[in-house]
Design a protein around this motif. Structure first.
Motif, PDB file in Angstrom:
ATOM      1  N   ASN A  28       0.816  -1.198  -0.106  1.00  0.00           N
ATOM      2  CA  ASN A  28       0.005  -0.206  -0.158  1.00  0.00           C
ATOM      3  C   ASN A  28       0.579   1.391   0.111  1.00  0.00           C
ATOM      4  O   ASN A  28       1.155   2.229   0.489  1.00  0.00           O
ATOM      5  N   PRO A  29       1.827   1.615  -1.563  1.00  0.00           N
ATOM      6  CA  PRO A  29       2.546   2.751  -0.795  1.00  0.00           C
ATOM      7  C   PRO A  29       1.408   3.996  -1.064  1.00  0.00           C
ATOM      8  O   PRO A  29       0.240   4.322  -1.770  1.00  0.00           O
ATOM      9  N   VAL A  30       2.312   5.155  -0.631  1.00  0.00           N
ATOM     10  CA  VAL A  30       1.449   6.564  -0.721  1.00  0.00           C
ATOM     11  C   VAL A  30       2.530   7.086  -1.344  1.00  0.00           C
ATOM     12  O   VAL A  30       3.821   7.686  -1.219  1.00  0.00           O
ATOM     13  N   VAL A  31       2.202   8.012  -2.099  1.00  0.00           N
ATOM     14  CA  VAL A  31       2.869   8.576  -3.649  1.00  0.00           C
ATOM     15  C   VAL A  31       2.523   9.950  -3.117  1.00  0.00           C
ATOM     16  O   VAL A  31       1.170  10.819  -3.551  1.00  0.00           O
ATOM     17  N   GLU A  32       3.723  11.234  -2.735  1.00  0.00           N
ATOM     18  CA  GLU A  32       3.027  12.503  -3.182  1.00  0.00           C
ATOM     19  C   GLU A  32       3.799  13.697  -3.572  1.00  0.00           C
ATOM     20  O   GLU A  32       5.162  12.889  -4.054  1.00  0.00           O
ATOM     21  N   VAL A  33       3.696  13.908  -4.211  1.00  0.00           N
ATOM     22  CA  VAL A  33       4.290  15.597  -5.222  1.00  0.00           C
ATOM     23  C   VAL A  33       4.725  16.543  -4.419  1.00  0.00           C
ATOM     24  O   VAL A  33       4.101  16.526  -3.544  1.00  0.00           O
ATOM     25  N   ARG A  34       6.061  17.068  -3.789  1.00  0.00           N
ATOM     26  CA  ARG A  34       5.979  18.075  -2.608  1.00  0.00           C
ATOM     27  C   ARG A  34       6.722  18.955  -4.130  1.00  0.00           C
ATOM     28  O   ARG A  34       7.624  18.718  -4.774  1.00  0.00           O
ATOM     29  N   ARG A  35       5.823  19.995  -3.166  1.00  0.00           N
ATOM     30  CA  ARG A  35       6.631  21.704  -4.145  1.00  0.00           C
ATOM     31  C   ARG A  35       7.905  22.066  -3.278  1.00  0.00           C
ATOM     32  O   ARG A  35       8.336  22.795  -3.312  1.00  0.00           O
ATOM     33  N   GLY A  36       8.079  21.763  -1.898  1.00  0.00           N
ATOM     34  CA  GLY A  36       9.205  22.664  -0.941  1.00  0.00           C
ATOM     35  C   GLY A  36      10.523  22.312  -1.420  1.00  0.00           C
ATOM     36  O   GLY A  36      10.703  24.433  -1.053  1.00  0.00           O
ATOM     37  N   MET A  37      10.886  21.722  -2.430  1.00  0.00           N
ATOM     38  CA  MET A  37      12.397  22.331  -2.719  1.00  0.00           C
ATOM     39  C   MET A  37      12.687  23.966  -4.127  1.00  0.00           C
ATOM     40  O   MET A  37      12.671  24.541  -3.442  1.00  0.00           O
ATOM     41  N   ASP A  39       9.403  26.000  -3.560  1.00  0.00           N
ATOM     42  CA  ASP A  39       9.082  26.810  -3.057  1.00  0.00           C
ATOM     43  C   ASP A  39       9.680  27.602  -2.271  1.00  0.00           C
ATOM     44  O   ASP A  39       9.664  28.570  -2.167  1.00  0.00           O
ATOM     45  N   SER A  40      11.154  26.606  -1.477  1.00  0.00           N
ATOM     46  CA  SER A  40      12.405  27.919  -1.133  1.00  0.00           C
ATOM     47  C   SER A  40      13.358  27.715  -2.181  1.00  0.00           C
ATOM     48  O   SER A  40      14.262  28.335  -1.688  1.00  0.00           O
ATOM     49  N   GLY A  41      12.826  27.618  -3.153  1.00  0.00           N
ATOM     50  CA  GLY A  41      13.794  28.457  -4.675  1.00  0.00           C
ATOM     51  C   GLY A  41      14.698  27.207  -5.113  1.00  0.00           C
ATOM     52  O   GLY A  41      15.337  27.608  -5.614  1.00  0.00           O
ATOM     53  N   ILE A  42      14.796  26.012  -4.978  1.00  0.00           N
ATOM     54  CA  ILE A  42      15.702  25.320  -5.707  1.00  0.00           C
ATOM     55  C   ILE A  42      14.803  24.659  -7.038  1.00  0.00           C
ATOM     56  O   ILE A  42      13.666  24.342  -7.046  1.00  0.00           O
ATOM     57  N   PRO A  43      15.940  24.941  -8.017  1.00  0.00           N
ATOM     58  CA  PRO A  43      14.512  24.785  -9.324  1.00  0.00           C
ATOM     59  C   PRO A  43      14.830  23.086  -9.645  1.00  0.00           C
ATOM     60  O   PRO A  43      15.667  22.745 -10.297  1.00  0.00           O
ATOM     61  N   ALA A  44      14.054  22.283  -8.694  1.00  0.00           N
ATOM     62  CA  ALA A  44      13.772  21.141  -8.907  1.00  0.00           C
ATOM     63  C   ALA A  44      12.340  20.725  -7.775  1.00  0.00           C
ATOM     64  O   ALA A  44      12.381  20.917  -7.101  1.00  0.00           O
TER      65      ALA A  44
END
Length: 107
Positions: A28-37, A39-44
């Motif tokens: 039962n995997p949980v897939v999540e896209v994270r925008r933190g990088m 949002d903090s100015g890292i282009p990834a």
């Protein structure tokens, strides 16, 4: 090269998630896209695939400065991010590879 590599990777992860759940209910995997990088100015963009039962995580990174590559690592949820990333061309990543990674690492 795909128009939107994050969408391509997300679609593959969704398909892999369906296959894993059909074959291995205990994962039962949980897939999540994270925008933190970003949002903090890292282009990834970062995607995580977690297994809550084993507390293991697969981290996938699409970095703007390395187009066409997926940086990835196998860590624990508690460790969050390690320092050692491997890389694979996005064109080599497919649903079967993600399923194999989840079965092997989370199983």
């Amino acid at each position: 090269m795909p128009e939107d590599p994050l969408k391509t990777l997300s679609d593959m992860a969704s398909d892999a998630h369906v296959r894993i759940q059909a074959a291995h209910q205990h994962i039962n995997p949980v897939v999540e896209v994270r925008r933190g990088m970003r949002d903090s100015g890292i282009p990834a963009d970062v995607m995580t695939i977690d297994c809550l039962r084993t507390r293991r995580r697969i981290t996938l990174v699409l970095h703007d400065k390395q187009p066409g590559l997926v940086l990835y690592q196998f860590v624990t949820i508690d460790d969050e991010v390690g320092t050692d990333f491997r890389q694979v061309p996005l064109s080599d990543v497919d649903v079967g590879m993600l399923v194999d990674w989840m079965q092997t690492y989370f199983g």
